[in-house]
Write a protein that holds these residues in place. Structure first.
Motif, short mmCIF file in Angstrom:
data_model
loop_
_atom_site.label_atom_id
_atom_site.label_comp_id
_atom_site.label_asym_id
_atom_site.label_seq_id
_atom_site.Cartn_x
_atom_site.Cartn_y
_atom_site.Cartn_z
N PRO A 1 33.52 -71.43 39.75
CA PRO A 1 34.61 -72.28 40.85
C PRO A 1 35.89 -72.10 40.28
CG PRO A 1 32.86 -73.68 40.06
CD PRO A 1 32.82 -72.36 39.15
N GLY A 2 36.11 -72.02 42.41
CA GLY A 2 37.70 -72.01 42.59
C GLY A 2 38.71 -70.67 42.31
N ASP A 3 37.42 -69.54 41.47
CA ASP A 3 37.80 -68.42 41.89
C ASP A 3 38.14 -68.00 43.01
OD1 ASP A 3 38.22 -68.09 38.83
OD2 ASP A 3 36.71 -67.11 38.73
N PRO A 4 38.90 -66.99 42.85
CA PRO A 4 39.17 -66.17 44.39
C PRO A 4 37.78 -65.36 45.01
CG PRO A 4 40.73 -64.74 43.19
CD PRO A 4 39.66 -65.99 42.30
N ARG A 5 37.37 -65.33 46.17
CA ARG A 5 36.45 -63.74 46.67
C ARG A 5 37.43 -63.27 46.92
NH1 ARG A 5 32.44 -68.20 48.67
NH2 ARG A 5 32.84 -69.89 49.43
N PRO A 6 36.08 -62.11 45.48
CA PRO A 6 36.84 -60.70 45.81
C PRO A 6 36.54 -60.13 46.60
CG PRO A 6 35.16 -61.14 44.06
CD PRO A 6 35.36 -62.30 44.50
N LEU A 7 35.29 -60.07 47.54
CA LEU A 7 35.06 -59.60 48.22
C LEU A 7 35.51 -59.96 50.35
CD1 LEU A 7 31.65 -57.43 47.11
CD2 LEU A 7 34.30 -56.16 47.22
N PRO A 8 35.93 -59.09 50.84
CA PRO A 8 35.84 -59.82 52.04
C PRO A 8 34.33 -60.80 52.15
CG PRO A 8 36.89 -58.28 52.53
CD PRO A 8 37.07 -57.83 51.24
N PRO A 9 34.37 -61.36 53.21
CA PRO A 9 32.73 -61.25 54.40
C PRO A 9 31.94 -59.88 55.01
CG PRO A 9 34.13 -62.65 55.46
CD PRO A 9 34.91 -62.63 54.59
N PRO A 10 31.13 -59.98 54.74
CA PRO A 10 30.52 -58.68 54.94
C PRO A 10 29.60 -59.00 56.65
CG PRO A 10 28.71 -60.35 53.57
CD PRO A 10 30.02 -60.93 53.98
N ASP A 11 29.90 -57.97 57.45
CA ASP A 11 29.37 -57.77 58.50
C ASP A 11 28.00 -57.25 58.49
OD1 ASP A 11 32.29 -58.54 59.67
OD2 ASP A 11 32.73 -56.59 59.17
N ALA A 12 27.73 -56.19 57.45
CA ALA A 12 26.27 -56.49 57.82
C ALA A 12 26.18 -55.90 55.96
CB ALA A 12 26.30 -54.65 58.35
N ILE A 13 24.93 -55.77 55.83
CA ILE A 13 24.33 -54.91 54.43
C ILE A 13 24.06 -54.23 54.44
CG2 ILE A 13 23.65 -55.97 52.37
CD1 ILE A 13 24.26 -58.83 52.56
N ALA A 14 23.57 -53.18 53.15
CA ALA A 14 22.81 -51.75 53.02
C ALA A 14 22.15 -52.46 51.52
CB ALA A 14 23.10 -50.95 53.37
N VAL A 15 21.29 -52.32 51.22
CA VAL A 15 20.25 -51.80 50.02
C VAL A 15 20.61 -51.13 50.05
CG1 VAL A 15 19.34 -53.59 48.59
CG2 VAL A 15 19.50 -54.58 50.68
N ALA A 16 21.09 -50.01 49.01
CA ALA A 16 20.56 -48.74 48.30
C ALA A 16 20.30 -48.36 46.80
CB ALA A 16 20.91 -48.25 49.55
N PRO A 17 19.95 -48.21 46.18
CA PRO A 17 18.49 -47.64 46.21
C PRO A 17 18.23 -49.61 45.82
CG PRO A 17 19.25 -47.55 43.89
CD PRO A 17 20.28 -47.37 45.37
N ALA A 18 16.98 -49.87 47.04
CA ALA A 18 16.50 -51.39 46.78
C ALA A 18 14.90 -50.99 45.80
CB ALA A 18 15.75 -51.98 48.09
N THR A 19 15.07 -51.91 44.93
CA THR A 19 13.61 -51.51 43.75
C THR A 19 12.74 -52.34 44.52
OG1 THR A 19 14.62 -53.15 42.44
CG2 THR A 19 15.18 -50.63 42.45
N PHE A 20 11.54 -52.73 43.71
CA PHE A 20 10.20 -53.29 43.39
C PHE A 20 11.18 -54.41 43.61
CE2 PHE A 20 6.41 -54.89 41.33
CZ PHE A 20 5.67 -54.42 43.03
N ASN A 21 11.36 -54.68 42.63
CA ASN A 21 11.88 -55.85 41.87
C ASN A 21 12.89 -56.61 42.65
OD1 ASN A 21 11.19 -57.99 40.01
ND2 ASN A 21 13.57 -57.96 39.22
N THR A 22 13.68 -56.42 42.88
CA THR A 22 14.21 -56.59 44.04
C THR A 22 13.56 -57.11 45.23
OG1 THR A 22 16.94 -56.18 42.93
CG2 THR A 22 16.93 -56.55 44.87
#
Length: 178
Positions: free
Chosen positions: A78-99
């Motif tokens: 809590p209180g730490d800055p957000r290191p990434l801007p908000p996403p416009d899209a997401i790619a899950v690659a590689p996407a494993t069985f577990n995830t």
């Protein structure tokens, strides 16, 4: 997931689209630079979020040098800055069985899966490129998870013998139809 992209399009002066690439623990993950490069060439700014196990499969220094952003793999305090801007899209690659199975079940036990679970409620487009073996793909939970993710609007790529990183971008930004 707030913040601003640090790069702007040189032609329009507008903020570039921001893509999160979620990387899971699979042998192919070490080649994620291919997707990052293709996305950047396509006008995306890119940040990487890795599962805790996925982090061990990638060259962290090379990825961070290529993207200009730190790889995220753990919750921030809590209180730490957000290191990434908000996403416009997401790619899950590689996407494993577990995830795939945890995500479909809403089990938000890692930052990566937590982001994927929240993205649905925020209407963020997501493409997933499964990477698993045929024995895992035969499991009924996997098929049910894919059905649930598809019903949530997730664009699922092919599970071909040759992994095509660019397919994630094609799923997120399909060519205009005449």
């Amino acid at each position: 997931m707030g913040g601003e992209s640090k790069e702007q399009d040189h032609h329009t002066g507008e903020r570039k689209r921001f893509l999160y690439v979620v990387v899971c623990a699979a042998g192919i993950a070490g080649q994620v630079g291919r997707l990052i490069a293709a996305a950047q060439e396509d006008g995306w700014d890119v940040g990487v979020v890795a599962t805790p196990q996925g982090l061990g499969f990638i060259d962290q220094a090379a990825v961070e040098a290529r993207t200009g952003y730190p790889i995220r793999s753990a919750w921030r305090k809590p209180g730490d800055p957000r290191p990434l801007p908000p996403p416009d899209a997401i790619a899950v690659a590689p996407a494993t069985f577990n995830t795939i199975n945890k995500w479909a079940a809403g089990m938000s036990d890692t930052l990566a899966v937590g982001i994927l679970c929240e993205a649905y409620g925020m209407g963020i487009p997501i493409a997933a490129l499964p990477c698993l073996n045929t024995a895992q793909a035969a499991h009924p939970a996997y098929r049910e998870s894919l059905d649930r993710l598809r019903s949530m609007g997730v664009r699922i790529g092919s599970c071909e013998p040759e992994f095509r990183w660019e397919e994630a971008l094609e799923l997120l930004d399909p060519p205009a139809r005449p």
